[in-house]
Every structure is written in structure tokens, then in C-alpha cells.
Design a protein around this motif. Structure first.
Motif, PDB file in Angstrom:
ATOM      1  N   TYR A  87       9.836 -32.034  29.343  1.00  0.00           N
ATOM      2  CA  TYR A  87      10.999 -31.055  28.872  1.00  0.00           C
ATOM      3  C   TYR A  87      10.642 -29.433  29.034  1.00  0.00           C
ATOM      4  O   TYR A  87      11.488 -28.553  29.072  1.00  0.00           O
ATOM      5  N   TRP A  88       9.366 -29.148  28.983  1.00  0.00           N
ATOM      6  CA  TRP A  88       9.046 -27.844  29.200  1.00  0.00           C
ATOM      7  C   TRP A  88       9.237 -27.102  30.477  1.00  0.00           C
ATOM      8  O   TRP A  88       9.424 -25.965  30.507  1.00  0.00           O
ATOM      9  N   LEU A  89       9.463 -27.983  31.553  1.00  0.00           N
ATOM     10  CA  LEU A  89      10.086 -27.669  32.699  1.00  0.00           C
ATOM     11  C   LEU A  89      11.323 -26.803  32.665  1.00  0.00           C
ATOM     12  O   LEU A  89      11.493 -25.969  33.173  1.00  0.00           O
ATOM     13  N   TRP A  90      12.340 -27.546  31.783  1.00  0.00           N
ATOM     14  CA  TRP A  90      13.480 -26.744  31.564  1.00  0.00           C
ATOM     15  C   TRP A  90      13.262 -25.279  30.774  1.00  0.00           C
ATOM     16  O   TRP A  90      14.019 -24.501  31.222  1.00  0.00           O
ATOM     17  N   ILE A  91      12.189 -25.484  29.898  1.00  0.00           N
ATOM     18  CA  ILE A  91      12.325 -24.036  29.249  1.00  0.00           C
ATOM     19  C   ILE A  91      11.322 -23.090  29.999  1.00  0.00           C
ATOM     20  O   ILE A  91      12.060 -21.876  29.987  1.00  0.00           O
ATOM     21  N   HIS A  92      10.350 -23.469  30.325  1.00  0.00           N
ATOM     22  CA  HIS A  92       9.293 -22.397  30.960  1.00  0.00           C
ATOM     23  C   HIS A  92       9.815 -21.807  32.211  1.00  0.00           C
ATOM     24  O   HIS A  92       9.765 -20.830  32.310  1.00  0.00           O
ATOM     25  N   VAL A  93      10.210 -22.779  32.974  1.00  0.00           N
ATOM     26  CA  VAL A  93      10.442 -22.415  34.593  1.00  0.00           C
ATOM     27  C   VAL A  93      11.791 -21.742  34.576  1.00  0.00           C
ATOM     28  O   VAL A  93      12.023 -20.685  35.288  1.00  0.00           O
ATOM     29  N   SER A  94      12.903 -22.178  33.950  1.00  0.00           N
ATOM     30  CA  SER A  94      14.046 -21.593  33.940  1.00  0.00           C
ATOM     31  C   SER A  94      14.024 -20.060  33.484  1.00  0.00           C
ATOM     32  O   SER A  94      14.796 -19.119  33.851  1.00  0.00           O
ATOM     33  N   THR A  95      13.306 -20.014  32.298  1.00  0.00           N
ATOM     34  CA  THR A  95      13.027 -18.569  31.653  1.00  0.00           C
ATOM     35  C   THR A  95      12.249 -17.667  32.760  1.00  0.00           C
ATOM     36  O   THR A  95      12.738 -16.605  32.887  1.00  0.00           O
ATOM     37  N   ALA A  96      11.503 -18.150  33.513  1.00  0.00           N
ATOM     38  CA  ALA A  96      10.778 -17.473  34.626  1.00  0.00           C
ATOM     39  C   ALA A  96      11.615 -16.991  35.769  1.00  0.00           C
ATOM     40  O   ALA A  96      11.650 -15.837  36.295  1.00  0.00           O
ATOM     41  N   ILE A  97      12.487 -17.885  36.126  1.00  0.00           N
ATOM     42  CA  ILE A  97      13.482 -17.754  37.206  1.00  0.00           C
ATOM     43  C   ILE A  97      14.211 -16.611  36.675  1.00  0.00           C
ATOM     44  O   ILE A  97      14.569 -15.656  37.405  1.00  0.00           O
ATOM     45  N   PHE A  98      15.068 -16.818  35.470  1.00  0.00           N
ATOM     46  CA  PHE A  98      15.812 -15.770  35.078  1.00  0.00           C
ATOM     47  C   PHE A  98      15.266 -14.295  34.896  1.00  0.00           C
ATOM     48  O   PHE A  98      15.894 -13.316  35.338  1.00  0.00           O
ATOM     49  N   CYS A  99      14.118 -14.176  34.362  1.00  0.00           N
ATOM     50  CA  CYS A  99      13.262 -12.790  34.324  1.00  0.00           C
ATOM     51  C   CYS A  99      12.919 -12.227  35.781  1.00  0.00           C
ATOM     52  O   CYS A  99      13.102 -11.224  35.971  1.00  0.00           O
ATOM     53  N   GLY A 100      12.518 -13.246  36.607  1.00  0.00           N
ATOM     54  CA  GLY A 100      12.312 -12.848  37.895  1.00  0.00           C
ATOM     55  C   GLY A 100      13.621 -12.117  38.756  1.00  0.00           C
ATOM     56  O   GLY A 100      13.491 -11.240  39.367  1.00  0.00           O
ATOM     57  N   ALA A 101      14.617 -12.716  38.408  1.00  0.00           N
ATOM     58  CA  ALA A 101      15.978 -12.243  39.026  1.00  0.00           C
ATOM     59  C   ALA A 101      16.364 -11.014  38.347  1.00  0.00           C
ATOM     60  O   ALA A 101      16.769 -10.062  39.025  1.00  0.00           O
ATOM     61  N   TRP A 114       9.955 -12.501  29.115  1.00  0.00           N
ATOM     62  CA  TRP A 114       8.672 -12.703  30.161  1.00  0.00           C
ATOM     63  C   TRP A 114       7.571 -13.185  29.217  1.00  0.00           C
ATOM     64  O   TRP A 114       6.748 -13.811  29.506  1.00  0.00           O
ATOM     65  N   THR A 115       7.593 -12.379  27.851  1.00  0.00           N
ATOM     66  CA  THR A 115       6.462 -12.664  27.033  1.00  0.00           C
ATOM     67  C   THR A 115       6.646 -14.172  26.566  1.00  0.00           C
ATOM     68  O   THR A 115       5.480 -14.756  26.542  1.00  0.00           O
ATOM     69  N   PHE A 116       7.908 -14.464  26.378  1.00  0.00           N
ATOM     70  CA  PHE A 116       8.207 -15.743  25.723  1.00  0.00           C
ATOM     71  C   PHE A 116       7.754 -16.709  26.816  1.00  0.00           C
ATOM     72  O   PHE A 116       7.204 -17.954  26.682  1.00  0.00           O
ATOM     73  N   THR A 117       8.069 -16.537  28.256  1.00  0.00           N
ATOM     74  CA  THR A 117       7.682 -17.265  29.446  1.00  0.00           C
ATOM     75  C   THR A 117       6.282 -17.751  29.252  1.00  0.00           C
ATOM     76  O   THR A 117       5.933 -18.948  29.572  1.00  0.00           O
ATOM     77  N   ILE A 118       5.413 -16.874  29.120  1.00  0.00           N
ATOM     78  CA  ILE A 118       4.121 -17.061  29.133  1.00  0.00           C
ATOM     79  C   ILE A 118       3.534 -17.785  27.857  1.00  0.00           C
ATOM     80  O   ILE A 118       2.852 -18.751  28.415  1.00  0.00           O
ATOM     81  N   ILE A 119       4.003 -17.577  27.067  1.00  0.00           N
ATOM     82  CA  ILE A 119       3.748 -18.211  25.539  1.00  0.00           C
ATOM     83  C   ILE A 119       4.298 -19.689  25.712  1.00  0.00           C
ATOM     84  O   ILE A 119       3.424 -20.845  25.518  1.00  0.00           O
ATOM     85  N   ALA A 120       5.528 -19.853  26.218  1.00  0.00           N
ATOM     86  CA  ALA A 120       6.060 -21.260  26.633  1.00  0.00           C
ATOM     87  C   ALA A 120       4.988 -22.016  27.553  1.00  0.00           C
ATOM     88  O   ALA A 120       4.799 -23.226  27.300  1.00  0.00           O
ATOM     89  N   GLY A 121       4.567 -21.332  28.647  1.00  0.00           N
ATOM     90  CA  GLY A 121       3.619 -21.890  29.603  1.00  0.00           C
ATOM     91  C   GLY A 121       2.345 -22.369  29.029  1.00  0.00           C
ATOM     92  O   GLY A 121       1.585 -23.496  29.418  1.00  0.00           O
ATOM     93  N   ALA A 122       1.819 -21.410  28.040  1.00  0.00           N
ATOM     94  CA  ALA A 122       0.508 -21.932  27.432  1.00  0.00           C
ATOM     95  C   ALA A 122       0.787 -23.126  26.752  1.00  0.00           C
ATOM     96  O   ALA A 122      -0.126 -24.016  26.478  1.00  0.00           O
ATOM     97  N   ILE A 123       2.019 -23.161  25.707  1.00  0.00           N
ATOM     98  CA  ILE A 123       2.093 -24.355  24.924  1.00  0.00           C
ATOM     99  C   ILE A 123       2.072 -25.686  25.988  1.00  0.00           C
ATOM    100  O   ILE A 123       1.644 -26.750  25.434  1.00  0.00           O
ATOM    101  N   TRP A 124       2.944 -25.368  27.068  1.00  0.00           N
ATOM    102  CA  TRP A 124       3.107 -26.777  27.944  1.00  0.00           C
ATOM    103  C   TRP A 124       1.611 -26.912  28.469  1.00  0.00           C
ATOM    104  O   TRP A 124       1.219 -28.182  28.517  1.00  0.00           O
ATOM    105  N   ALA A 125       0.619 -25.803  28.792  1.00  0.00           N
ATOM    106  CA  ALA A 125      -0.388 -26.479  29.468  1.00  0.00           C
ATOM    107  C   ALA A 125      -1.281 -26.957  28.210  1.00  0.00           C
ATOM    108  O   ALA A 125      -2.097 -27.873  28.638  1.00  0.00           O
ATOM    109  N   GLY A 126      -1.109 -26.639  26.988  1.00  0.00           N
ATOM    110  CA  GLY A 126      -1.654 -27.421  25.989  1.00  0.00           C
ATOM    111  C   GLY A 126      -1.630 -28.749  25.807  1.00  0.00           C
ATOM    112  O   GLY A 126      -2.232 -29.998  25.614  1.00  0.00           O
ATOM    113  N   ASP A 127      -0.098 -29.255  26.211  1.00  0.00           N
ATOM    114  CA  ASP A 127       0.437 -30.565  26.166  1.00  0.00           C
ATOM    115  C   ASP A 127      -0.003 -31.350  27.492  1.00  0.00           C
ATOM    116  O   ASP A 127      -0.504 -32.562  27.178  1.00  0.00           O
TER     117      ASP A 127
END
Length: 357
Positions: A200-214, A274-287
Motif C-alpha cells: 500500500y506504500w506504493l500508493w502513498i510514496h510514489v503518488s507524492t513523488a509524482i505530485f512533487c515532481g510535477a 518532498w520531505t514526506f516522500t523521502i520519509i515514506a520511502g524510508a518506512i517502505w524500505a524498512g517493511d
């Protein structure tokens, strides 16, 4: 099961058709934006800019009561500047140049952009339905979603009555390049996710990364145009004589101060996300991998991008670094974002190698 597979295949084909259809409509929007700039009268632009530049501000008076009478004093004009050394220059009349014909083509271009956005968004949704997951499991899906979100952010600014139609031509051009690369080199058949991405982190982490990049992209366009407009204003201020092309194009843009303010606001607004995106990615990496941070190439360049934008925001608050110096840092930071997406995914082997190309 066979029926479901047939349905999914049909949805995938529909998604491809919708993406190609959106490219066709974006192409029409591109030509309409070109017509907006071409048919915006150069003489009208010149007259409008000259009138605004030479127009004296209306005097604002203050009445002060004195013994035996009333004295009238002039209230000094207060000018707010977004960067050190910024000039009190009015915004240009826009790509249409203040002409009815140019404005008509501009409205047509925006309408076509809306239509293309709807078609492309439908293609992204069809792709998601065909694989029954978030539609950004590889670079092709990320690219189509990214361009959709970028256009959606632009249309959101227009809906909010912001003066951003000048972004239309560079945005549509970039979207066509992005989709062209996606369907030519990045296109992959729809498939299920690798185990590490099935979360489910795919929805959270990648969606915020896409929005930030846009949104970072919109800020980068404004920053680049700010540099051109600032050079143009500097040349005028020092008695220079810009060429006819520069006068025709750059006079229609918002002032350097307005472009600088817009880029700063959008970058500052999206930086916490973008800060949240990195944090969410770190949490996902932990899982997924049992560690929160492993200095993987994608993680490193995400952090470098964060440092770049943090340096930009710090420079904006530091005397002597506002204006052009801060703009260069912002463009470098966006360059890091682009390398993090294209360079790392295509040329670097890492745990995040899900390019599918």
C-alpha cells in the motif's frame, strides 16, 4: 479467469489508445499555443508595455490638520520586491499580447489542453484497471501519470484564476516529449508488480513523488523564464537594445519579480511534501528490505534533490543570494530530480531498478 484476462487485455489496449489520442490532442494544443504567440500583435505588446512603464503612479495624499488650516502631503509609494535588486516593472500582457485574435487562440489552446488531460487521465485509469493496481509500477506508467499530474496542476492554477497561461506552451511541449519517450522507449506490457513494490506504500510514496515532481517542474519553468526576463530587464535598464524576438516574446511575460515570486512559492509549498516522500520511502524500505536507509542510488539522489531545494530555500532567505543565484540553485535541484528519475532508473543498477526498459 479467461474472461478476466481478456477484459484486462482489452483495458490495456484501451489505455494505449487513449494515450496516443491524448498526444494527438496535445499536438493540436501545441499549435494553438504557437498561434497565440504568433498572432499576439507585436506592436500592441510594445504599446502596452511602454504605456505601463511610462505611466506615472497616481498620487496618494494624506491630509494633516494644522493650526489655521490643512496641509496636504504626498504619501510615498510602497513597492514590494521579491528579490534583491528587483525593479518595479509591470507584468507583460501575456502570450496573446492583449489582442482579441491572440486571446482566442489561447483559449482554444487551453480548451484542447483540458480535453487532452481528460483523455490521458482516462488512459492512466484504464491502465490501473487492467493490472488492478496503482498505475506507476514502471517508467512508462510513471511518465504517463507524471505528465497527467503536471497538466492537472497547471489547469488547477488556471481554475484558481492565477495568471499562468504563459506556462502553456512549454508545458505542452514537455508533455509531448515525455509521452513520446514513454511510448517509444519506455513502453512495457502491463504486468503485475515485483514483490518489493506490492504494498500500500506504493500508493502513498510514489503518488507524492509524482505530485512533487510535477509541481517542481512548473517551478523550474518559471525559474528559467525568470532568468531570461531578468536579463531582458537588465538590458533595458542599462540602455541596451534587445532584439525584436526578445521584445516580442519577453515583453509579454510577467515581470522578473513576478516569475521569481511564483517559482519560490510553488517550490516552498511542495518542499515539505518532498520531505514526506523521502520519509515514506524510508518506512517502505524498512517493511520491504528490513532497513530504513541503505544509501541505494535512488535514496542518495532523492536526498541530494532534497538538499538542493533546501539550499534554494535557504538562499532565498540569505542576503546576497536572492534572485539569479538562488534561481541557479533551483534549476540544479530540479536537474537532480530528473537524473534521479531517468539517470538512476536507466543507467544505475540498484534495488529501485524497476524501469522495465
Amino acid at each position: 479467469m479467461i474472461l478476466a484476462a481478456t477484459t484486462n487485455e482489452g483495458l490495456a489496449q484501451m489505455s494505449d489508445l487513449l494515450v496516443y489520442s491524448s498526444m494527438a490532442v496535445y499536438t493540436l494544443a501545441f499549435f494553438a499555443h504557437i498561434a497565440e504567440w504568433v498572432f499576439g500583435s507585436r506592436s500592441k505588446v510594445g504599446r502596452t508595455a511602454a504605456a505601463l512603464t511610462q505611466q506615472a503612479p497616481a498620487a496618494v495624499t494624506v491630509q494633516v490638520k494644522q493650526a489655521g488650516g490643512t496641509a496636504v502631503l504626498d504619501r510615498p509609494k510602497v513597492v514590494t520586491r521579491s528579490a534583491s535588486g528587483a525593479r518595479d516593472v509591470p507584468d507583460g500582457p501575456g502570450a496573446a499580447g492583449g489582442t482579441v485574435k491572440g486571446d482566442l487562440y489561447g483559449r482554444i489552446a487551453v480548451s484542447l489542453t483540458v480535453l487532452a488531460f481528460v483523455i490521458e487521465a482516462a488512459g492512466v485509469v484504464s491502465r490501473a484497471l487492467s493490472v488492478q493496481r496503482a498505475p506507476w509500477g514502471n517508467m512508462y506508467e510513471f511518465s504517463t501519470t507524471f505528465s497527467t499530474v503536471a497538466v492537472g496542476a497547471y489547469l488547477g492554477f488556471l481554475l484558481a484564476k492565477k495568471n499562468v497561461r504563459w506556462i502553456g506552451l512549454p508545458l505542452v511541449t514537455t508533455v509531448l516529449l515525455d509521452l513520446g519517450m514513454a511510448v517509444t522507449w519506455l513502453k512495457t506490457p502491463s504486468d503485475q508488480l515485483v514483490p518489493a513494490l506490492d504494498s500500500y506504500w506504493l500508493w502513498i510514496h510514489v503518488s507524492t513523488a509524482i505530485f512533487c515532481g510535477a509541481v517542481f517542474y512548473l517551478g523550474a519553468v518559471a525559474t528559467l523564464l525568470y532568468l531570461f526576463r531578468d536579463s531582458y530587464e537588465n538590458k533595458l535598464a542599462t540602455g541596451g537594445n534587445p532584439g525584436s524576438f526578445a521584445r516580442s516574446v519577453l515583453e509579454r511575460l510577467p515581470s522578473a519579480a513576478s516569475l521569481d515570486k511564483f517559482s519560490y512559492r510553488v517550490n516552498a509549498a511542495v518542499f515539505p511534501l518532498w520531505t514526506f516522500t523521502i520519509i515514506a520511502g524510508a518506512i517502505w524500505a524498512g517493511d520491504a528490505w528490513g532497513r530504513y536507509w541503505g544509501w541505494d542510488a535512488k535514496e542518495v539522489w532523492s536526498f541530494i534533490t532534497w538538499v538542493g531545494y533546501a539550499a534554494y530555500l535557504h538562499a532565498r532567505a540569505t542576503a546576497g543570494w536572492k534572485g539569479r543565484k538562488a534561481a541557479y540553485i533551483a534549476l540544479i535541484a530540479f536537474g537532480c530530480f530528473l537524473f534521479n528519475y531517468y539517470g538512476v532508473n536507466i543507467f544505475v543498477s540498484s534495488k529501485h531498478s524497476y524501469a522495465g526498459v
